[in-house]
Design a protein around this motif. Structure first.
Motif, PDB file in Angstrom:
ATOM      1  N   VAL A  59       0.846  -1.202   0.000  1.00 32.72           N
ATOM      2  CA  VAL A  59       0.000   0.000   0.000  1.00 32.72           C
ATOM      3  C   VAL A  59       0.878   1.248   0.000  1.00 32.72           C
ATOM      4  CG1 VAL A  59      -1.725   1.313   1.285  1.00 32.72           C
ATOM      5  CG2 VAL A  59      -1.892  -1.177   1.159  1.00 32.72           C
ATOM      6  N   LEU A  60       1.927   1.253   0.814  1.00 29.54           N
ATOM      7  CA  LEU A  60       2.832   2.389   0.876  1.00 29.54           C
ATOM      8  C   LEU A  60       3.522   2.616  -0.459  1.00 29.54           C
ATOM      9  CD1 LEU A  60       4.169   4.587   2.560  1.00 29.54           C
ATOM     10  CD2 LEU A  60       5.855   2.903   3.318  1.00 29.54           C
ATOM     11  N   ALA A  61       3.838   1.543  -1.169  1.00 32.50           N
ATOM     12  CA  ALA A  61       4.464   1.675  -2.483  1.00 32.50           C
ATOM     13  C   ALA A  61       3.531   2.389  -3.464  1.00 32.50           C
ATOM     14  CB  ALA A  61       4.849   0.296  -3.017  1.00 32.50           C
ATOM     15  N   VAL A  62       2.243   2.085  -3.394  1.00 28.85           N
ATOM     16  CA  VAL A  62       1.271   2.761  -4.263  1.00 28.85           C
ATOM     17  C   VAL A  62       1.131   4.225  -3.877  1.00 28.85           C
ATOM     18  CG1 VAL A  62      -1.112   2.805  -5.060  1.00 28.85           C
ATOM     19  CG2 VAL A  62       0.026   0.605  -4.654  1.00 28.85           C
ATOM     20  N   ILE A  63       1.114   4.509  -2.571  1.00 32.06           N
ATOM     21  CA  ILE A  63       1.014   5.900  -2.104  1.00 32.06           C
ATOM     22  C   ILE A  63       2.221   6.700  -2.579  1.00 32.06           C
ATOM     23  CG2 ILE A  63       0.967   7.367  -0.049  1.00 32.06           C
ATOM     24  CD1 ILE A  63      -0.562   5.153   1.370  1.00 32.06           C
ATOM     25  N   GLU A 172      -7.371  -5.344   8.269  1.00 26.58           N
ATOM     26  CA  GLU A 172      -5.990  -5.775   8.032  1.00 26.58           C
ATOM     27  C   GLU A 172      -5.861  -6.474   6.679  1.00 26.58           C
ATOM     28  OE1 GLU A 172      -2.517  -8.411  10.320  1.00 26.58           O
ATOM     29  OE2 GLU A 172      -4.492  -8.066  11.223  1.00 26.58           O
ATOM     30  N   LEU A 173      -4.762  -6.192   5.982  1.00 27.52           N
ATOM     31  CA  LEU A 173      -4.494  -6.803   4.682  1.00 27.52           C
ATOM     32  C   LEU A 173      -3.406  -7.856   4.818  1.00 27.52           C
ATOM     33  CD1 LEU A 173      -4.429  -3.652   2.349  1.00 27.52           C
ATOM     34  CD2 LEU A 173      -6.335  -5.212   2.767  1.00 27.52           C
ATOM     35  N   SER A 174      -3.564  -8.936   4.072  1.00 31.36           N
ATOM     36  CA  SER A 174      -2.536  -9.979   4.040  1.00 31.36           C
ATOM     37  C   SER A 174      -1.625  -9.748   2.833  1.00 31.36           C
ATOM     38  CB  SER A 174      -3.200 -11.358   3.970  1.00 31.36           C
ATOM     39  OG  SER A 174      -3.957 -11.477   2.769  1.00 31.36           O
ATOM     40  N   ASN A 175      -0.762 -10.697   2.563  1.00 32.51           N
ATOM     41  CA  ASN A 175       0.198 -10.547   1.466  1.00 32.51           C
ATOM     42  C   ASN A 175      -0.248 -11.211   0.172  1.00 32.51           C
ATOM     43  OD1 ASN A 175       2.089  -9.172   3.126  1.00 32.51           O
ATOM     44  ND2 ASN A 175       2.815 -11.130   3.947  1.00 32.51           N
ATOM     45  N   ASP A 176      -1.425 -11.805   0.157  1.00 32.98           N
ATOM     46  CA  ASP A 176      -1.832 -12.573  -1.020  1.00 32.98           C
ATOM     47  C   ASP A 176      -3.046 -11.985  -1.745  1.00 32.98           C
ATOM     48  OD1 ASP A 176      -3.593 -13.068   1.014  1.00 32.98           O
ATOM     49  OD2 ASP A 176      -3.473 -15.266   0.926  1.00 32.98           O
ATOM     50  N   GLN A 179      -3.465  -6.960  -6.692  1.00 33.87           N
ATOM     51  CA  GLN A 179      -2.893  -5.624  -6.583  1.00 33.87           C
ATOM     52  C   GLN A 179      -3.952  -4.546  -6.415  1.00 33.87           C
ATOM     53  OE1 GLN A 179       0.024  -4.657  -6.037  1.00 33.87           O
ATOM     54  NE2 GLN A 179      -0.097  -2.447  -6.431  1.00 33.87           N
ATOM     55  N   TYR A 180      -5.113  -4.732  -7.032  1.00 31.05           N
ATOM     56  CA  TYR A 180      -6.129  -3.682  -6.961  1.00 31.05           C
ATOM     57  C   TYR A 180      -6.612  -3.437  -5.525  1.00 31.05           C
ATOM     58  CZ  TYR A 180     -10.106  -6.908  -6.402  1.00 31.05           C
ATOM     59  OH  TYR A 180     -11.006  -7.834  -5.913  1.00 31.05           O
ATOM     60  N   ILE A 181      -6.514  -4.450  -4.654  1.00 36.20           N
ATOM     61  CA  ILE A 181      -6.915  -4.272  -3.256  1.00 36.20           C
ATOM     62  C   ILE A 181      -5.990  -3.280  -2.566  1.00 36.20           C
ATOM     63  CG2 ILE A 181      -7.189  -5.405  -1.026  1.00 36.20           C
ATOM     64  CD1 ILE A 181      -9.354  -6.142  -2.999  1.00 36.20           C
ATOM     65  N   TYR A 182      -4.691  -3.377  -2.822  1.00 31.35           N
ATOM     66  CA  TYR A 182      -3.732  -2.450  -2.220  1.00 31.35           C
ATOM     67  C   TYR A 182      -3.902  -1.042  -2.792  1.00 31.35           C
ATOM     68  CZ  TYR A 182      -1.693  -6.959  -0.991  1.00 31.35           C
ATOM     69  OH  TYR A 182      -1.500  -8.237  -0.534  1.00 31.35           O
ATOM     70  N   VAL A 183      -4.271  -0.968  -4.056  1.00 30.75           N
ATOM     71  CA  VAL A 183      -4.507   0.338  -4.677  1.00 30.75           C
ATOM     72  C   VAL A 183      -5.749   0.996  -4.057  1.00 30.75           C
ATOM     73  CG1 VAL A 183      -5.033   1.537  -6.824  1.00 30.75           C
ATOM     74  CG2 VAL A 183      -3.398  -0.342  -6.834  1.00 30.75           C
ATOM     75  N   GLN A 184      -6.786   0.210  -3.801  1.00 31.47           N
ATOM     76  CA  GLN A 184      -7.978   0.749  -3.144  1.00 31.47           C
ATOM     77  C   GLN A 184      -7.635   1.335  -1.784  1.00 31.47           C
ATOM     78  OE1 GLN A 184     -10.647  -2.613  -3.063  1.00 31.47           O
ATOM     79  NE2 GLN A 184     -11.638  -2.062  -5.000  1.00 31.47           N
TER      80      GLN A 184
END
Length: 285
Positions: A59-63, A172-176, A179-184
């Motif tokens: 998520v931080l990478a997208v931010i 909480e987000l997991s690692n699996d 990608q669109y979930i982390y972008v959201q």
């Protein structure tokens, strides 16, 4: 001190030529020179639980890609000093967009915004509009780009309550995940930063739906001049407050406070546990 001496002292305050300062009759400093007591302004901001919950590295990478990583890494801002903000507003001149200090004029610049918060100051202008007030449209857009549907009250007012956005950060987000979930999740963070610290509204707890249009495309988001929009909004609200049009002041007042601490060292608070910074000359290979 007698009343006559007090009156003479007040006559000595203010400009020698009252016609030089435009709009002085409406300026808040006019009340001070007239001996009218003033109250501190109320500073609007909201960051919720942004810095209270762990942020997933993806998520931080997208931010970072969207242009808000530097601001996020600054950490939770200190409480606003209402006395300091009020004093700065009393010295703000709307005509020149500068503070009038005994040593001369000074102002917050685009360079300050970029250096202090790491926001992009060059790029496309931040302009937009509400494409529609259709409830179903905003349900779909919010679900697709943020991962949840706004409450009925939010849909009625065309604003997210910032608490509804903050609550998404508790999931909480997991690692699996895809990608669109982390972008959201990154969009939720950026909306909170934009509507809570950069361009907060008068309520201090609402973010307009139309802000989402700037975060739909991650690459496009990084092309906007976020620093320019932040500074313009701050200027506008300082002018409104200086002309006594509002006591609830909006805008990036946290940035203004950081600027004051940086430019006026005598008022800067002392750090209890300063972080050592290793400096390396630029010419070192």
């Amino acid at each position: 001190m007698t009343s006559s001496s007090s009156a003479r002292r007040r006559l000595l305050c203010g400009p020698e030529d009252p016609f030089v300062l435009y709009l002085q009759r409406q300026h808040v400093s006019n009340n001070i020179w007239a001996g009218v007591p003033s109250e501190d302004v109320r500073c609007r901001r909201y960051e919720g639980i942004i810095w209270d919950v762990p942020i997933h590295p993806r998520v931080l990478a997208v931010i970072d890609e969207m242009g808000f990583g530097g601001m996020l890494r600054c950490g939770q801002p200190k409480d606003n000093d209402h006395h300091l903000i009020t004093a700065l507003i009393e010295r703000w001149r709307p005509v020149t967009h500068t503070f009038h200090f005994p040593v001369g004029e000074a102002t917050v610049t685009l360079e300050d915004v970029e250096v202090l918060w790491g926001l992009k100051v060059d790029g496309d202008a931040l302009t937009g509009y509400i494409p529609t007030k259709d409830v179903n449209y905003w349900k779909t857009i919010s679900l697709d780009f943020l991962g949840f549907i706004p409450d009925a009250v939010d849909l009625k007012e065309m604003n997210w309550k910032q608490t509804s956005l903050s609550n998404q950060l508790r999931i909480e987000l997991s690692n699996d995940h895809d990608q669109y979930i982390y972008v959201q999740r990154a969009r939720v963070y950026c909306l909170l930063l934009l509507g809570g610290l950069l361009i907060p509204n008068a309520s201090g707890n609402k973010i307009p739906f139309f802000y989402l249009q700037f975060f739909m495309d991650v690459e496009r988001c990084a092309s906007y001049s976020w620093g320019g929009a932040t500074l313009a909004y701050l200027y506008h609200n300082l002018c409104e407050a200086a002309l006594a049009k509002r006591t609830d002041v909006r805008g990036a007042l946290t940035l203004l406070q950081l600027w004051a601490w940086e430019r006026i060292p005598i008022i800067r608070p002392k750090m209890l546990n300063p972080v050592p910074i290793d400096y390396v000359p630029c010419a070192v290979a």
